[in-house]
Design a protein around this motif. Structure first.
Motif, PDB file in Angstrom:
ATOM      1  N   ARG A   1       1.493   6.308  -7.216  1.00 44.38           N
ATOM      2  CA  ARG A   1       0.352   7.141  -7.607  1.00 44.38           C
ATOM      3  C   ARG A   1       0.628   8.634  -7.400  1.00 44.38           C
ATOM      4  O   ARG A   1       0.345   9.453  -8.257  1.00 44.38           O
ATOM      5  CB  ARG A   1      -0.883   6.722  -6.810  1.00 44.38           C
ATOM      6  N   ASP A   2       1.182   8.989  -6.227  1.00 43.86           N
ATOM      7  CA  ASP A   2       1.292  10.397  -5.873  1.00 43.86           C
ATOM      8  C   ASP A   2       2.625  11.060  -6.206  1.00 43.86           C
ATOM      9  O   ASP A   2       2.703  12.267  -6.294  1.00 43.86           O
ATOM     10  CB  ASP A   2       1.031  10.573  -4.375  1.00 43.86           C
ATOM     11  N   TYR A   3       3.679  10.249  -6.366  1.00 40.98           N
ATOM     12  CA  TYR A   3       4.993  10.868  -6.517  1.00 40.98           C
ATOM     13  C   TYR A   3       5.753  10.455  -7.781  1.00 40.98           C
ATOM     14  O   TYR A   3       6.595  11.190  -8.252  1.00 40.98           O
ATOM     15  CB  TYR A   3       5.856  10.560  -5.283  1.00 40.98           C
ATOM     16  N   LEU A   4       5.488   9.300  -8.315  1.00 45.03           N
ATOM     17  CA  LEU A   4       6.285   8.840  -9.446  1.00 45.03           C
ATOM     18  C   LEU A   4       5.585   8.987 -10.785  1.00 45.03           C
ATOM     19  O   LEU A   4       6.210   8.909 -11.822  1.00 45.03           O
ATOM     20  CB  LEU A   4       6.704   7.374  -9.238  1.00 45.03           C
ATOM     21  N   LYS A   5       4.290   9.184 -10.804  1.00 42.06           N
ATOM     22  CA  LYS A   5       3.528   9.305 -12.057  1.00 42.06           C
ATOM     23  C   LYS A   5       3.299  10.762 -12.433  1.00 42.06           C
ATOM     24  O   LYS A   5       2.217  11.135 -12.845  1.00 42.06           O
ATOM     25  CB  LYS A   5       2.192   8.583 -11.921  1.00 42.06           C
ATOM     26  N   LYS A   6       4.289  11.596 -12.317  1.00 45.64           N
ATOM     27  CA  LYS A   6       4.112  13.019 -12.647  1.00 45.64           C
ATOM     28  C   LYS A   6       4.934  13.375 -13.843  1.00 45.64           C
ATOM     29  O   LYS A   6       5.864  12.825 -14.232  1.00 45.64           O
ATOM     30  CB  LYS A   6       4.492  13.888 -11.453  1.00 45.64           C
TER      31      LYS A   6
ATOM     32  N   GLN B   1       0.823  -1.211   0.000  1.00 43.14           N
ATOM     33  CA  GLN B   1       0.000   0.000   0.000  1.00 43.14           C
ATOM     34  C   GLN B   1       0.859   1.263   0.000  1.00 43.14           C
ATOM     35  O   GLN B   1       0.530   2.245  -0.665  1.00 43.14           O
ATOM     36  CB  GLN B   1      -0.961  -0.013   1.186  1.00 43.14           C
ATOM     37  N   ILE B   2       1.960   1.266   0.710  1.00 42.15           N
ATOM     38  CA  ILE B   2       2.863   2.424   0.714  1.00 42.15           C
ATOM     39  C   ILE B   2       3.472   2.598  -0.679  1.00 42.15           C
ATOM     40  O   ILE B   2       3.534   3.709  -1.206  1.00 42.15           O
ATOM     41  CB  ILE B   2       3.955   2.272   1.794  1.00 42.15           C
ATOM     42  N   ALA B   3       3.883   1.488  -1.297  1.00 44.60           N
ATOM     43  CA  ALA B   3       4.444   1.556  -2.646  1.00 44.60           C
ATOM     44  C   ALA B   3       3.411   2.090  -3.633  1.00 44.60           C
ATOM     45  O   ALA B   3       3.739   2.904  -4.509  1.00 44.60           O
ATOM     46  CB  ALA B   3       4.941   0.179  -3.079  1.00 44.60           C
ATOM     47  N   GLU B   4       2.162   1.669  -3.519  1.00 43.00           N
ATOM     48  CA  GLU B   4       1.107   2.157  -4.406  1.00 43.00           C
ATOM     49  C   GLU B   4       0.916   3.665  -4.264  1.00 43.00           C
ATOM     50  O   GLU B   4       0.740   4.377  -5.254  1.00 43.00           O
ATOM     51  CB  GLU B   4      -0.207   1.429  -4.122  1.00 43.00           C
TER      52      GLU B   4
END
Length: 188
Positions: free
Chosen positions: A183-188, A176-179
């Protein structure tokens, strides 16, 4: 907040699980085994010590609970924890008493908890209307039961919480932390 945890032997690893099994078997065949992993026998017993004792009388596990709760919720929150190792193979449980700044009804707490991701409320006021450690094994959710007013403090609630510590406490939390990171930090 006052929390008493009832932590399964799987929290101590395979050696803890093996010790519970061997001690339990030994009782039935009259072959008592001396504790190796735990400071006292765990079969048919409770041990109010997880990890080493600190100078103030708390254990390191209790200290970690206080520090982690402050980190997650609020650095000013007051927390008192007692951590107990129990003769259960998998599934950690907690008895929690919380005092809020203002009144919170049982109904409002029930609704808020039921709406929280990963939380399942099973709270029927009847025999068996709650979740026990054996029932949470293999489940990803954290189960909450026995939500009620705490009459010992103003604006207090008490409740029971259970989860599979091998899934939620370890593996699932990592996923869940990895997700969230993806989602919030690597897909920008």
């Amino acid at each position: 907040m006052v929390v008493s945890t009832y932590q399964s032997v799987s929290g101590a690893g395979k050696d803890g699980m093996d010790e519970l099994f061997e001690q339990t078997r030994g009782i039935y065949v009259n072959d008592q085994r001396e504790p190796q992993k735990f400071p006292k026998p765990i079969a048919f017993n409770l041990i109010p010590q997880i990890d080493v004792f600190m100078d103030d009388g708390s254990t390191k596990e209790e200290w970690k609970m206080v520090v982690e709760t402050k980190k997650i919720l609020d650095p000013k929150i007051k927390v008192n924890a007692t951590c107990v190792r129990v003769p259960v193979f998998v599934g950690h449980s907690e008895s929690i008493n919380v005092e809020f700044d203002r009144p919170v009804s049982v109904e409002a707490a029930h609704e808020a908890l039921a709406a929280a991701p990963g939380v399942v409320v099973i709270d029927r006021r009847e025999p068996g209307g709650y979740i026990t450690p054996i029932e949470c094994v293999g489940e990803d959710a954290t189960f909450v039961s026995r939500i009620r007013q705490d009459p010992t403090i103003d604006n207090g609630l008490s409740f029971w919480c259970v989860s599979d510590n091998l899934r939620k406490g370890a593996a699932l939390n990592t996923v869940q932390i990895a997700e969230v990171l993806v989602r919030d930090y690597l897909k920008k």
